[in-house]
Design a protein around this motif. Structure first.
Motif, PDB file in Angstrom:
ATOM      1  N   PRO A  41       0.818  -1.210   0.000  1.00  0.00           N
ATOM      2  CA  PRO A  41       0.000   0.000   0.000  1.00  0.00           C
ATOM      3  C   PRO A  41       0.856   1.266   0.000  1.00  0.00           C
ATOM      4  N   GLY A  42       0.555   2.166  -0.909  1.00  0.00           N
ATOM      5  CA  GLY A  42       1.279   3.430  -0.975  1.00  0.00           C
ATOM      6  C   GLY A  42       2.642   3.361  -1.628  1.00  0.00           C
ATOM      7  N   LYS A  43       3.003   2.183  -2.131  1.00  0.00           N
ATOM      8  CA  LYS A  43       4.326   2.023  -2.745  1.00  0.00           C
ATOM      9  C   LYS A  43       4.184   1.598  -4.199  1.00  0.00           C
ATOM     10  N   GLU A  44       5.264   1.790  -4.950  1.00  0.00           N
ATOM     11  CA  GLU A  44       5.272   1.363  -6.336  1.00  0.00           C
ATOM     12  C   GLU A  44       5.440  -0.155  -6.426  1.00  0.00           C
ATOM     13  N   ARG A  45       4.985  -0.698  -7.541  1.00  0.00           N
ATOM     14  CA  ARG A  45       5.182  -2.116  -7.778  1.00  0.00           C
ATOM     15  C   ARG A  45       6.671  -2.383  -7.961  1.00  0.00           C
TER      16      ARG A  45
END
Length: 123
Positions: A41-45
């Protein structure tokens, strides 16, 4: 139509293990390298692991090296991600993806993606 379907996610305590599966259809699966990615959540893949079309070569992100193992069974059109010694920071939605003939780590080099499976590691 190419379809990738992940399974095997769930809730596990820190130090535990899970095995993710990715079933592929609609393509000559054995001709393509495959990868696993994850997105918290809230982060890039981010890239996790990849395996060559033959299964002879693998590549891992430093964060999972020594704990995760990617493998494939071309007869079953399935790629696996064995995850051991799980940590709370491994919590994310995990995606499998298909690319060309060689291993790559960038998300934009993968052309087909599954819907993802949730992995939650409790402390």
């Amino acid at each position: 139509q190419v379809q990738l379907v992940e399974s095997g996610g769930g809730l596990v305590q820190a130090g535990g293990s899970l095995r993710l599966s990715c079933a592929a259809s609609g393509r000559t699966f054995s001709s393509y390298a495959m990868g696993w990615f994850r997105q918290a959540p809230g982060k890039e893949r981010e890239f996790v692991a990849a395996i060559s079309w033959s299964g002879a070569s693998t590549y891992y992100a430093d964060s999972v090296k020594g704990r995760f193992t990617i493998s494939r069974d071309s007869a079953k059109n399935t790629v696996y991600l064995q995850m051991n010694s799980l940590k709370p920071e491994d919590t994310a939605v995990y995606y499998c993806a298909s690319t060309g003939e060689t291993i790559v780590v960038h998300t934009n080099m993968y052309d087909y993606w599954g819907q993802g499976t949730q992995v939650t590691v409790s402390s």
